[in-house]
Design a protein around this motif. Structure first.
Motif, PDB file in Angstrom:
ATOM      1  N   ASP A  70      12.329 -53.918 -32.308  1.00 14.33           N
ATOM      2  CA  ASP A  70      11.299 -54.950 -32.141  1.00 14.33           C
ATOM      3  C   ASP A  70      10.517 -54.761 -30.850  1.00 14.33           C
ATOM      4  OD1 ASP A  70      11.650 -56.923 -34.449  1.00 14.33           O
ATOM      5  OD2 ASP A  70      13.684 -56.518 -33.793  1.00 14.33           O
ATOM      6  N   ASP A  76       9.130 -60.917 -30.796  1.00 14.15           N
ATOM      7  CA  ASP A  76       9.758 -59.594 -30.733  1.00 14.15           C
ATOM      8  C   ASP A  76      10.638 -59.435 -29.484  1.00 14.15           C
ATOM      9  OD1 ASP A  76       9.062 -58.322 -33.111  1.00 14.15           O
ATOM     10  OD2 ASP A  76       7.080 -57.791 -32.367  1.00 14.15           O
ATOM     11  N   ARG A 109      18.619 -53.326 -33.379  1.00 15.26           N
ATOM     12  CA  ARG A 109      18.741 -53.510 -34.828  1.00 15.26           C
ATOM     13  C   ARG A 109      19.949 -52.744 -35.366  1.00 15.26           C
ATOM     14  NH1 ARG A 109      12.489 -52.536 -37.001  1.00 15.26           N
ATOM     15  NH2 ARG A 109      11.571 -54.387 -36.021  1.00 15.26           N
ATOM     16  N   ASP A 140      13.532 -60.214 -35.729  1.00 15.62           N
ATOM     17  CA  ASP A 140      12.864 -61.456 -36.114  1.00 15.62           C
ATOM     18  C   ASP A 140      12.257 -61.265 -37.501  1.00 15.62           C
ATOM     19  OD1 ASP A 140      10.952 -59.655 -34.999  1.00 15.62           O
ATOM     20  OD2 ASP A 140       9.530 -61.296 -34.764  1.00 15.62           O
ATOM     21  N   SER A 144       9.646 -61.143 -39.740  1.00 15.11           N
ATOM     22  CA  SER A 144       8.188 -61.111 -39.865  1.00 15.11           C
ATOM     23  C   SER A 144       7.783 -60.598 -41.247  1.00 15.11           C
ATOM     24  CB  SER A 144       7.567 -60.247 -38.771  1.00 15.11           C
ATOM     25  OG  SER A 144       8.153 -58.954 -38.747  1.00 15.11           O
TER      26      SER A 144
HETATM   27 MG    MG Z   1       9.939 -57.949 -34.984  1.00 12.15          MG
END
Ligand code: MG
Ligand code: ADP
Length: 302
Positions: free
Chosen positions: A31, A78, A151, A198, A200
């Motif tokens: 991110d 982010d 991640r 997040d 999105s």
């Molecule tokens: Mg993101």
């Protein structure tokens, strides 16, 4: 025409993504990028996001300040996804003929709410003329080295969590982005999230990013997914995106601890599934007694 954002990013990564400095802890692919610039306890976080008229908002809305709010919100979101907090942004604006000075003032004004809430300073930017209105934000933040969440750290038996209800955001809520910085900071300071992103592109698409980067198989339980009241169907919770909630994994032990403390918390988190296996990538949906594989078909930006 470019049809797939993720393949394009892969291509950019192949051509430009080789880094020359050991300070780059994470480059393209998470991110935010993570830079070790010699601070004793902290990494620097650095990311950018753009919103474009007709794609991420429509200019022709009465409350133009919401366009500014979204522009700031998406880039701060982010930073939250890395477990960090924002410090500085630069602001690039592309201004077309159909936008007047009053409109721009209103949009800029709409940025103040989130900038003040999170003590973020605007330290530069650029103004260009353009065929279409766009706002492009770059953000610098920080995260304690011990609190960085990528991640890629999800592990077998981890539980999968989300920080709020999903779906239906594009009917209006997507402009009122509330970056989950307090929630992210609470999580990293009290628990050890193994992976975080997040939402999105949509729950399924973004969970796939975690599962691909962690090389894991996940399972989500349809009945456990918090569906937002704005959503018209469970599919909108799974695929629509622009929710800007945190999607994260916690060990079994941390998950139990979070569950048992939930009633005393200022935030609400929802356990929606688990990481069932590692070594290969996949996602399954449990719906009552049936279980079936599901593929990503989240929001495409082109
Ligand atoms: Mg993101
Ligand atoms: P997010 O939805 O979290 O903003 P994106 O899907 O836009 O993330 O991007 C995924 C990753 O690819 C990020 O690490 C981002 O920095 C990188 N990326 C996206 N577009 C570009 C680009 N044009 N050049 C280099 N890296 C990019």
């Amino acid at each position: 025409m470019v049809s797939n954002e993720f393949l394009l990013i892969e291509k950019i990564k192949n051509i430009l993504g080789k880094v020359s400095k050991s300070e780059v802890i994470i480059g393209i692919g998470d991110d935010a990028s993570v830079l070790d610039i010699g601070l004793e306890k902290d990494f620097l976080l650095f990311c950018s996001d753009s919103i474009v008229d007709g794609k991420h908002f429509v200019f022709n809305i009465p409350e133009k300040s919401l366009i500014g709010r979204k522009a700031i919100g998406v880039v701060l979101s982010d930073i939250a996804a890395m477990g960090g907090y924002p410090l500085y942004v630069t602001l690039d604006i592309g201004i077309p003929g159909y936008v007047n000075e009053g409109d721009i003032e209103e949009i800029i004004d709409g940025m103040n709410f989130l900038l003040e809430l999170f003590s973020v300073d605007v330290v530069g930017g650029d103004v260009v003329s353009s065929d279409v209105l766009y706002l492009s934000l770059s953000c610098i933040g920080k995260v304690e080295k011990k609190n960085l969440v990528k991640r890629s750290g999800a592990k077998k038996l981890d539980k999968i969590w989300v920080s709020g209800p999903l779906g239906g955001s594009i009917y209006g809520r997507h402009l009122m982005v509330s970056p989950r910085i307090p929630e992210a900071r609470f999580l990293v300071q009290n628990f050890s999230p193994t992976a975080m992103i997040d939402v999105s592109d949509g729950l399924v698409a973004d969970l796939y990013h975690i599962l691909e980067d962690s090389c894991c198989i996940g399972q989500i339980d349809v009945e456990a997914i918090p569906v937002h009241k704005d959503a018209k169907s469970i599919d909108e919770a799974l695929y629509m995106g622009e929710d800007f909630e945190l999607l994260f994994c916690l060990s079994e032990e941390d998950s139990k601890r979070l569950e048992s403390n939930m009633s005393n918390l200022p935030y609400k988190f929802y356990k929606i599934g688990e990481v069932t296996d590692s070594g290969s990538v996949g996602l399954y949906v449990k719906d009552g007694s049936s279980r079936y594989p599901i593929l990503p078909k989240g929001f495409r930006h082109f």
